[in-house]
Design an enzyme around this catalytic site. Structure first.
Site, PDB file in Angstrom:
ATOM      1  N   THR A   1     -28.060 -21.061  30.221  1.00 62.29           N
ATOM      2  CA  THR A   1     -28.639 -22.160  29.449  1.00 62.29           C
ATOM      3  C   THR A   1     -27.508 -23.066  28.973  1.00 62.29           C
ATOM      4  O   THR A   1     -26.332 -22.749  29.141  1.00 62.29           O
ATOM      5  CB  THR A   1     -29.401 -21.651  28.205  1.00 62.29           C
ATOM      6  N   TYR A  14     -22.304 -14.940  14.615  1.00 60.25           N
ATOM      7  CA  TYR A  14     -23.462 -14.851  15.516  1.00 60.25           C
ATOM      8  C   TYR A  14     -23.989 -13.414  15.561  1.00 60.25           C
ATOM      9  O   TYR A  14     -25.187 -13.167  15.413  1.00 60.25           O
ATOM     10  CB  TYR A  14     -23.045 -15.325  16.909  1.00 60.25           C
ATOM     11  N   ASN A  17     -37.238 -18.758  18.299  1.00 58.86           N
ATOM     12  CA  ASN A  17     -36.212 -18.790  19.357  1.00 58.86           C
ATOM     13  C   ASN A  17     -35.027 -19.690  19.009  1.00 58.86           C
ATOM     14  O   ASN A  17     -33.918 -19.465  19.498  1.00 58.86           O
ATOM     15  CB  ASN A  17     -36.876 -19.265  20.660  1.00 58.86           C
ATOM     16  N   ASP A  38     -38.502 -28.485  17.795  1.00 60.04           N
ATOM     17  CA  ASP A  38     -37.069 -28.594  18.074  1.00 60.04           C
ATOM     18  C   ASP A  38     -36.468 -29.666  17.166  1.00 60.04           C
ATOM     19  O   ASP A  38     -37.168 -30.566  16.707  1.00 60.04           O
ATOM     20  CB  ASP A  38     -36.829 -28.964  19.540  1.00 60.04           C
ATOM     21  N   ASP A  66     -35.956 -29.102  11.584  1.00 58.81           N
ATOM     22  CA  ASP A  66     -34.878 -28.108  11.530  1.00 58.81           C
ATOM     23  C   ASP A  66     -35.483 -26.737  11.202  1.00 58.81           C
ATOM     24  O   ASP A  66     -36.142 -26.589  10.166  1.00 58.81           O
ATOM     25  CB  ASP A  66     -33.890 -28.550  10.432  1.00 58.81           C
ATOM     26  N   LYS A  77     -27.610 -12.005  14.316  1.00 55.90           N
ATOM     27  CA  LYS A  77     -28.567 -11.390  15.242  1.00 55.90           C
ATOM     28  C   LYS A  77     -28.884  -9.949  14.844  1.00 55.90           C
ATOM     29  O   LYS A  77     -30.010  -9.482  15.038  1.00 55.90           O
ATOM     30  CB  LYS A  77     -28.046 -11.475  16.678  1.00 55.90           C
TER      31      LYS A  77
HETATM   32  P1  NAI Z   1     -30.107 -23.761  24.087  1.00 52.29           P
HETATM   33  O1  NAI Z   1     -28.977 -24.329  23.314  1.00 52.29           O
HETATM   34  O2  NAI Z   1     -30.230 -24.029  25.547  1.00 52.29           O
HETATM   35  O3  NAI Z   1     -31.496 -24.158  23.399  1.00 52.29           O
HETATM   36  C1  NAI Z   1     -31.673 -24.008  22.018  1.00 52.29           C
HETATM   37  C2  NAI Z   1     -32.673 -25.046  21.530  1.00 52.29           C
HETATM   38  O4  NAI Z   1     -32.866 -24.820  20.134  1.00 52.29           O
HETATM   39  C3  NAI Z   1     -32.189 -26.483  21.713  1.00 52.29           C
HETATM   40  O5  NAI Z   1     -33.227 -27.283  22.237  1.00 52.29           O
HETATM   41  C4  NAI Z   1     -31.805 -26.906  20.299  1.00 52.29           C
HETATM   42  O6  NAI Z   1     -31.987 -28.296  20.066  1.00 52.29           O
HETATM   43  C5  NAI Z   1     -32.760 -26.071  19.462  1.00 52.29           C
HETATM   44  N1  NAI Z   1     -32.261 -25.825  18.122  1.00 52.29           N
HETATM   45  C6  NAI Z   1     -31.033 -25.383  17.755  1.00 52.29           C
HETATM   46  N2  NAI Z   1     -30.947 -25.320  16.430  1.00 52.29           N
HETATM   47  C7  NAI Z   1     -32.129 -25.739  15.927  1.00 52.29           C
HETATM   48  C8  NAI Z   1     -32.632 -25.904  14.622  1.00 52.29           C
HETATM   49  N3  NAI Z   1     -31.890 -25.652  13.543  1.00 52.29           N
HETATM   50  N4  NAI Z   1     -33.902 -26.344  14.473  1.00 52.29           N
HETATM   51  C9  NAI Z   1     -34.674 -26.621  15.545  1.00 52.29           C
HETATM   52  N5  NAI Z   1     -34.230 -26.504  16.815  1.00 52.29           N
HETATM   53  C10 NAI Z   1     -32.977 -26.058  17.002  1.00 52.29           C
HETATM   54  O7  NAI Z   1     -30.025 -22.179  23.801  1.00 52.29           O
HETATM   55  P2  NAI Z   1     -30.685 -20.913  24.501  1.00 52.29           P
HETATM   56  O8  NAI Z   1     -29.632 -20.231  25.258  1.00 52.29           O
HETATM   57  O9  NAI Z   1     -31.968 -21.242  25.144  1.00 52.29           O
HETATM   58  O10 NAI Z   1     -30.936 -20.019  23.191  1.00 52.29           O
HETATM   59  C11 NAI Z   1     -32.211 -19.752  22.654  1.00 52.29           C
HETATM   60  C12 NAI Z   1     -32.103 -18.484  21.809  1.00 52.29           C
HETATM   61  O11 NAI Z   1     -31.683 -17.407  22.615  1.00 52.29           O
HETATM   62  C13 NAI Z   1     -31.101 -18.591  20.659  1.00 52.29           C
HETATM   63  O12 NAI Z   1     -31.629 -17.952  19.518  1.00 52.29           O
HETATM   64  C14 NAI Z   1     -29.912 -17.825  21.205  1.00 52.29           C
HETATM   65  O13 NAI Z   1     -29.111 -17.288  20.180  1.00 52.29           O
HETATM   66  C15 NAI Z   1     -30.607 -16.751  22.000  1.00 52.29           C
HETATM   67  N6  NAI Z   1     -29.783 -16.109  23.012  1.00 52.29           N
HETATM   68  C16 NAI Z   1     -29.237 -16.848  24.032  1.00 52.29           C
HETATM   69  C17 NAI Z   1     -28.460 -16.230  24.975  1.00 52.29           C
HETATM   70  C18 NAI Z   1     -27.831 -16.954  26.103  1.00 52.29           C
HETATM   71  O14 NAI Z   1     -27.011 -16.342  26.809  1.00 52.29           O
HETATM   72  N7  NAI Z   1     -28.155 -18.200  26.375  1.00 52.29           N
HETATM   73  C19 NAI Z   1     -28.180 -14.786  24.904  1.00 52.29           C
HETATM   74  C20 NAI Z   1     -28.815 -14.116  23.819  1.00 52.29           C
HETATM   75  C21 NAI Z   1     -29.578 -14.778  22.905  1.00 52.29           C
END
Ligand code: NAI
Length: 263
Positions: free
Chosen positions: A191, A156, A91, A38, A64, A160
């Site tokens: 989330t 976005y 992810n 992360d 990153d 995707k």
């Molecule tokens: P979140 O924001 O709760 O967690 C994402 C994590 O990824 C965070 O810990 C952040 O620090 C880390 N992160 C972000 N950019 C980064 C980078 N460049 N390098 C390393 N770490 C990085 O988000 P969530 O909801 O858990 O999302 C996870 C995945 O699921 C994402 O790819 C998101 O697009 C996808 N997603 C989420 C949905 C939702 O409704 N929450 C729906 C569909 C897809």
């Protein structure tokens, strides 16, 4: 306790929060050694300490997902610690909200860098190590927005869609090596990402979104993690190139309650 992943090792990017955290936790519960990655170093260290205290096998690497050196280092550290790599879960992602004419060039580029190049880099550096381990499972967390429009989120949705195309092509290219590649496509999940989005959206956005979901609620992160764990498991040995919806029936085409059939 189920130990279906004992002796195997995984990488989970974006593991400090939300879906990534739930996924890392579930894989470890089932015996997997996990490298947590992360950009949020403090949160990551906190998660690692809790996982180690609970008796799990884990390391934490901060960086990153869009930086080639950081991802190369992640894979090197993982195989150094665990001696192998069987499962890679791309992810980490960011939401980029805005109509096309409103988006800055920087936001567009950053959205694609994290959401698409991040997946590419993990595949590029992880796949040779997975093949060395006899094949395995690559899973990208795409989105329902990888298969259809998401109003107001052009960058976005474009990113995707690219992820789904990338994963499907990898499925074809690496099948002969025993390596499966799949995408998980969640709808709305409770989330921090969604909380941030709803906080900045017009009033009533949560209700508007919920009205389109047959399940009548958003997903919990552990429900998406369960789908990812299935794709990572040997039970999914014939699942390759799938874009698995985990959206409570939203994509199936939900009619508003007025049209609901009586049970
Ligand atoms: P979140 O924001 O709760 O967690 C994402 C994590 O990824 C965070 O810990 C952040 O620090 C880390 N992160 C972000 N950019 C980064 C980078 N460049 N390098 C390393 N770490 C990085 O988000 P969530 O909801 O858990 O999302 C996870 C995945 O699921 C994402 O790819 C998101 O697009 C996808 N997603 C989420 C949905 C939702 O409704 N929450 C729906 C569909 C897809």
């Amino acid at each position: 306790m189920v130990h279906e992943f004992a002796g195997r090792a995984a990488i989970v990017t974006g593991a400090a929060s939300g879906i990534g955290l739930a996924t890392a936790s579930l894989l470890m519960e089932r015996g997997m050694a996990v490298a947590l990655f992360d950009r949020d170093k403090d949160a990551l260290e906190e998660r690692l300490a809790a996982f180690l205290q609970a008796g799990n096998t884990a390391i934490a690497v901060s960086g990153d997902a869009a930086d080639p050196d950081d991802v190369r280092n992640l894979v090197r550290r993982t195989t150094g610690a665990f001696g192998r790599l069987d499962v890679a879960i791309a992810n980490a992602g960011i939401d980029t909200v805005g109509l096309v004419h409103e988006l800055s060039d920087e936001d567009w580029a950053r959205g694609l860098a994290v959401n698409v190049t991040g997946v590419f880099l993990l595949a590029k550096h992880g796949i040779p190590r997975m093949i060395e381990a006899g094949g395995g499972s690559f899973i990208a967390v795409a989105s329902a927005a990888g298969l259809k429009a998401l109003a107001g989120n052009a960058a976005y949705a474009a990113a995707k869609h690219a992820v789904v195309g990338l994963v499907k092509t990898m499925a074809v290219d690496y099948a002969a090596y025993g390596l499966r590649s799949n995408a998980v496509c969640p709808g709305f999940v409770e989330t921090e990402m969604v909380q941030r989005y709803l906080a900045s959206a017009p009033r009533g956005e949560r209700e508007r979104r919920l009205s389109k979901i047959a399940a009548g609620r958003f997903a919990r992160p552990d429900e998406v993690a369960a789908a990812i764990a299935h794709l990572a498991s040997r039970e999914a040995s014939y699942v390759n190139g799938a874009a698995l919806m985990v959206d409570g029936g939203a994509y199936a085409g939900y009619l508003p309650p007025a049209y609901r059939a009586s049970p």
